[in-house]
Design a protein around this motif. Structure first.
Motif, mmCIF file in Angstrom:
data_model
loop_
_atom_site.group_PDB
_atom_site.id
_atom_site.type_symbol
_atom_site.label_atom_id
_atom_site.label_comp_id
_atom_site.label_asym_id
_atom_site.label_seq_id
_atom_site.Cartn_x
_atom_site.Cartn_y
_atom_site.Cartn_z
ATOM 1 N N ARG A 16 0.844 -1.188 0.000
ATOM 2 C CA ARG A 16 0.000 0.000 0.000
ATOM 3 C C ARG A 16 0.876 1.233 0.000
ATOM 4 O O ARG A 16 2.075 1.167 0.325
ATOM 5 C CB ARG A 16 -0.941 0.016 1.205
ATOM 6 C CG ARG A 16 -0.263 0.215 2.546
ATOM 7 C CD ARG A 16 -1.238 0.011 3.691
ATOM 8 N NE ARG A 16 -0.625 0.266 4.988
ATOM 9 C CZ ARG A 16 -0.906 1.317 5.752
ATOM 10 N NH1 ARG A 16 -1.787 2.208 5.343
ATOM 11 N NH2 ARG A 16 -0.318 1.475 6.925
ATOM 12 N N THR A 17 0.306 2.346 -0.342
ATOM 13 C CA THR A 17 1.039 3.604 -0.403
ATOM 14 C C THR A 17 0.799 4.388 0.877
ATOM 15 O O THR A 17 -0.348 4.648 1.251
ATOM 16 C CB THR A 17 0.602 4.434 -1.615
ATOM 17 O OG1 THR A 17 0.787 3.663 -2.804
ATOM 18 C CG2 THR A 17 1.415 5.712 -1.716
ATOM 19 N N GLN A 18 1.872 4.726 1.545
ATOM 20 C CA GLN A 18 1.792 5.472 2.796
ATOM 21 C C GLN A 18 2.683 6.701 2.692
ATOM 22 O O GLN A 18 3.899 6.586 2.559
ATOM 23 C CB GLN A 18 2.230 4.593 3.968
ATOM 24 C CG GLN A 18 2.080 5.240 5.332
ATOM 25 C CD GLN A 18 2.451 4.289 6.455
ATOM 26 O OE1 GLN A 18 2.896 3.180 6.215
ATOM 27 N NE2 GLN A 18 2.257 4.722 7.676
ATOM 28 N N LYS A 19 2.061 7.871 2.724
ATOM 29 C CA LYS A 19 2.769 9.147 2.606
ATOM 30 C C LYS A 19 3.623 9.202 1.326
ATOM 31 O O LYS A 19 4.789 9.589 1.330
ATOM 32 C CB LYS A 19 3.656 9.387 3.830
ATOM 33 C CG LYS A 19 2.881 9.521 5.127
ATOM 34 C CD LYS A 19 3.807 9.784 6.311
ATOM 35 C CE LYS A 19 3.012 9.925 7.605
ATOM 36 N NZ LYS A 19 3.896 10.175 8.775
#
Length: 553
Positions: free
Chosen positions: A322-325
């Motif tokens: 997943r994409t975090q920041k």
């Protein structure tokens, strides 16, 4: 007369409070004298009728002094200092019958260090950080290094702490022996120098025989016994023992074995969150040598309630990333952690979650992860999803590995055929378990089963060249869809084929064998295997199965 007698008995009132706020100056015992005159009596009378008062005194009697810490004693004054241990301050050494030692948590009269120079427990009180630390160490023992609160420590933790401190003492003695070494006495070895001296007279050979030998085997054996003992203890006690051992041997031994066990425990054992975090913080505080720096973050195990892990297990995230920041985060774990998670999920029979997790997680040990993923088809069979299980056998889970079918053993091939044919699975955790079988879904159709079985045989050369695999296929196809609880197949009962059919097969067999030896395509004689030849005697005929077989042959 009753009233006057009560007044004679009234000496004082003792109020015990558990509030150690500044308003009470740290005292847990407060004495009120009811014999004060006029003003106090009037004030007390007013307080009794006050509706907003929280405390109402109904009667008074002779006070009984309850057990209390020395600094709360009302009979002897107490002087407070931050960390004075040289000698008793003022009258701090004086005690009553109910005075307790703040450090030892026992009667002051039984404290062996009450007035001992450099200790002086009589000066201890609860407003000093120094004395609080002394009390925590006295009550928690070696567990104080884990920064545990006294409320966190239970019987399991105390047991682990007692075993740990015994190990620390034994390890200290054994390690000192190792550092001292053992001097080998001179022996009458033959001299190999030039010129050659008589035995025992060569100074060079003698000096070699007087060398000091350092043997680590004693330390290794002691540590090994302790770690084996830890594995037999309760989870909390074992965690304390493993962490303590890691700290003691960190400077002279690779902690790989200990970290592996701790990783498994953090996954398998349901530690309270507070205890879980303190264990990790303690391990990160251990001073490791430069070559072991990679182990400092080895206990950063993703908790079960982590967002990424939770979404993967629920099927909301099939990629494990997943994409975090603005940065991509992957579900990446070490092999011992993956093995522990799979073990726990399988114990709970959460087979769908196991499949989702194994398909999404990533690991630097590709071979170990591949071996775990080879069990995905079996886990799918346990859920009753036999079509997906057959598909998973033939297609790799990622682009960097070959399919599971390439590594199937003959016995596994036979069990998969049995599961696909009957829709049943063994109740155990492994496909080769000898336990009872249960039905969990609909079996594959015969045409699909033949197609998948032939694909498996052609995907694995060892299966293709093994006659038992072909006989297993024939036996499975000639059996009923019903399966005994023991896992045995029921063979189908067929009538004897027509005599013309038997003669035709016998006559054609020789020619078919010659064609196979010549390595050319083989075609079955249509006059022998046509439906009108077989059907009159009552033998069932499946057009789809025949077409599939003809196509592959």
């Amino acid at each position: 007369m009753g009233t006057s007698k009560r007044e004679e008995e009234e000496q004082s009132i003792i109020l015990i409070s558990d509030d150690e706020a500044e308003s009470t100056a740290g005292n847990s015992v407060l004495l009120v004298d009811p014999l004060e005159e006029s003003a106090l009596e009037e004030q007390k009378s007013e307080e009794v009728v006050d509706e907003e008062c929280e405390l109402v005194v109904t009667f008074c009697k002779q006070a009984k002094v309850m057990p209390h810490a020395r600094y709360d004693c009302t009979m002897h004054p107490f002087e407070r200092m931050e960390s004075d241990t040289c000698s008793p301050l003022g009258k701090n050494a004086d005690i009553c019958n109910q005075c307790y030692c703040y450090i030892c948590d026992k009667l002051a009269s039984e404290c062996q260090n009450w007035t001992t120079p450099s200790l002086c427990h009589c000066n201890a009180h609860n407003k000093s950080k120094f004395w609080k630390e002394q009390r925590d160490f006295a009550l928690a023992g070696v567990l104080v290094m884990f920064n545990l609160e006294l409320t966190d420590i239970d019987a399991d933790l105390r047991h682990g702490g007692s075993l740990l401190i015994k190990f620390i003492q034994e390890l200290s003695l054994e390690y000192n022996k190792y550092l001292t070494g053992k001097r080998i006495p001179p022996t009458q070895h033959e001299c190999f120098c030039l010129p050659k001296w008589p035995p025992g007279q060569c100074n060079i050979c003698r000096s070699r025989n007087m060398e000091v030998v350092y043997r680590y085997s004693g330390v290794f054996a002691l540590v090994t016994r302790f770690l084996n003992q830890a594995e037999r203890e309760s989870p909390k006690a074992a965690a304390v023992m493993f962490l303590g051992a890691a700290k003691e041997i960190a400077l002279h031994k690779d902690p790989a074995l200990i970290t592996t066990q701790l990783q498994r425990m953090l996954v398998l054992c349901d530690f309270p969150k507070n205890l879980y975090e303190k264990f990790i913080h303690f391990f990160q505080s251990i001073s490791l040598p430069c070559h072991c720096f990679g182990f400092s973050n080895s206990l950063n195990v993703v908790p079960w309630d982590h967002v990424l892990l939770t979404t993967v297990l629920k099927g909301q995230n099939i990629t494990g990333q997943r994409t975090q920041k603005g940065r991509k985060v992957f579900l990446w774990e070490t092999l011992p952690v993956i093995e522990a998670r799979v073990e726990k999920l399988v114990d709970k029979e959460n087979y769908k979650e196991v499949v989702r997790y194994l398909r999404a997680v990533k690991c630097d040990d590709t071979k170990g992860l591949r071996d775990l993923r080879d069990k995905i088809p079996f886990y799918l069979c346990k859920t009753g999803d036999f079509p997906d299980a057959a598909h998973s056998l033939l297609f790799p889970s990622n682009s960097f590995a070959c399919c599971t079918a390439c590594r199937l053993m003959p016995l596994q091939f036979e069990v998969y055929l049995k599961m696909f044919k009957t829709g049943s699975v063994p109740t155990g955790k492994d496909m080769l378990d000898s336990g009872p079988w249960v039905t969990v879904g609909s079996p594959l159709k015969d045409g699909v089963l033949i197609k998948q079985a032939l694909k498996l045989l052609y995907s694995n050369m060892s299966l293709y060249r093994n006659p038992k695999c072909w006989s297993s296929l024939i036996m499975t196809l000639g059996s009923s869809n019903l399966l005994e609880k023991s896992g045995h197949l029921h063979p189908l009962s067929l009538k004897e084929p027509p005599l013309e059919f038997q003669k035709g097969v016998l006559a054609a067999s020789g020619g078919l064998l010659e064609e196979l030896k010549a390595k050319i395509n083989v075609s079955l004689p249509p006059a022998i295997f046509s439906p009108h030849v077989i059907a009159p005697r009552g033998l069932s005929y499946s057009r789809s199965a025949s077409s599939t077989t003809d196509a592959f042959l």
